[in-house]
Design a protein around this motif. Sequence first.
Motif, PDB file in Angstrom:
ATOM      1  N   SER A  71       4.075   6.459   8.572  1.00 25.12           N
ATOM      2  CA  SER A  71       2.776   6.418   8.896  1.00 25.12           C
ATOM      3  C   SER A  71       2.592   6.266  10.509  1.00 25.12           C
ATOM      4  CB  SER A  71       2.243   5.118   8.521  1.00 25.12           C
ATOM      5  OG  SER A  71       2.333   5.087   6.773  1.00 25.12           O
TER       6      SER A  71
ATOM      7  N   ASP B 210       0.842  -1.240   0.037  1.00 25.12           N
ATOM      8  CA  ASP B 210       0.039   0.056  -0.032  1.00 25.12           C
ATOM      9  C   ASP B 210       0.664   1.160   0.241  1.00 25.12           C
ATOM     10  OD1 ASP B 210      -1.590   2.158   0.440  1.00 25.12           O
ATOM     11  OD2 ASP B 210      -2.907   0.996   1.890  1.00 25.12           O
ATOM     12  N   ASP B 211       0.873   1.989  -1.028  1.00 26.51           N
ATOM     13  CA  ASP B 211       1.595   3.026  -1.196  1.00 26.51           C
ATOM     14  C   ASP B 211       1.442   4.317  -0.113  1.00 26.51           C
ATOM     15  OD1 ASP B 211       2.746   2.103  -3.301  1.00 26.51           O
ATOM     16  OD2 ASP B 211       1.733   3.053  -4.884  1.00 26.51           O
ATOM     17  N   THR B 212       0.134   4.173   0.519  1.00 27.17           N
ATOM     18  CA  THR B 212      -0.137   5.230   1.594  1.00 27.17           C
ATOM     19  C   THR B 212       0.668   5.078   2.852  1.00 27.17           C
ATOM     20  OG1 THR B 212      -2.201   4.135   2.261  1.00 27.17           O
ATOM     21  CG2 THR B 212      -2.320   5.997   0.421  1.00 27.17           C
TER      22      THR B 212
END
Length: 286
Positions: A274, A267-269
């Motif tokens: 994060s 997942d690039d996000t």
Amino acid sequence: MGPDPHLKWIVSGMVFTQLLACYLVKDLSWKWIFFWAYAFGGCINHSLTLAIHDISHNVAFGNKQAKWNRWFAVFANLPIGIPYSASFKKYHIDHHRYLGGDSLDVDIPTDFEGWFFCTPLRKLLWLILQPLFYSLRPLYVNPKAITQMEILNALVQFSIDLIIYYLWGLKPVIYLIAGTILCLGFHPISGHFIAEHYMFLKGYETYSYYGPLNWLTFNVGYHMEHHDFPSIPGCRLPMVKKIAAEYYDNLPHHQSWIRVLWDFVFDDTLGPYSRVKRLCKLAKES
């Protein structure tokens, strides 16, 4: 709250299981040493690191027997092969007191980690190298003076390593240390490192996991409950969720640590950036 009367016996059984395994693997070929390190011994060693996590909250013998807890953590450390328990205790209190605190919570990846490990292949490499970053990051982010307990932890650990080497040779020592490094890196159990505090959904920085791997990890998956009540031993955290269901049942949580690892990589996000990072005022030491 209060001590877990079964923890000392479970941990002792795991330690002696690993010592027996050292004897059993001493004549195996190297490929089988690494296979069993990853498939069996490393799982026990990872579980022991999470037992040490519980012990750091004094749940083995209670708050009135803090020294007993510290020395029992040193005992639980023996199969891990590398001195760990005293340093973990020193930094883990800050993780609870200053969750996400800039330069205080060493669980937060550095700016370099967030910048560099940003593609699927690099994030996979970062997961493999997690033991390295968890070991070295505190020395860069929040260096602290070496304590007497850390010195004693190291002396006991290296003495046991030498005794195992003298009795059964190099292979059992490699079996223990390789199991620790491999299973704290890219391994299904290691999904908890990512699952606990990485922001899979905006506005939520701590997540629980209620799946079967809790049986191997002293219920570390009940992480929201643990941060709410760190003095409650892992064995009783499911009771917390049951008693206070209205507070936990509607919170987002993870279904699978393997899925967590997959999403983190692809997942690039998601990535080392994060995490919630905040400025915290230092609490006065009592």
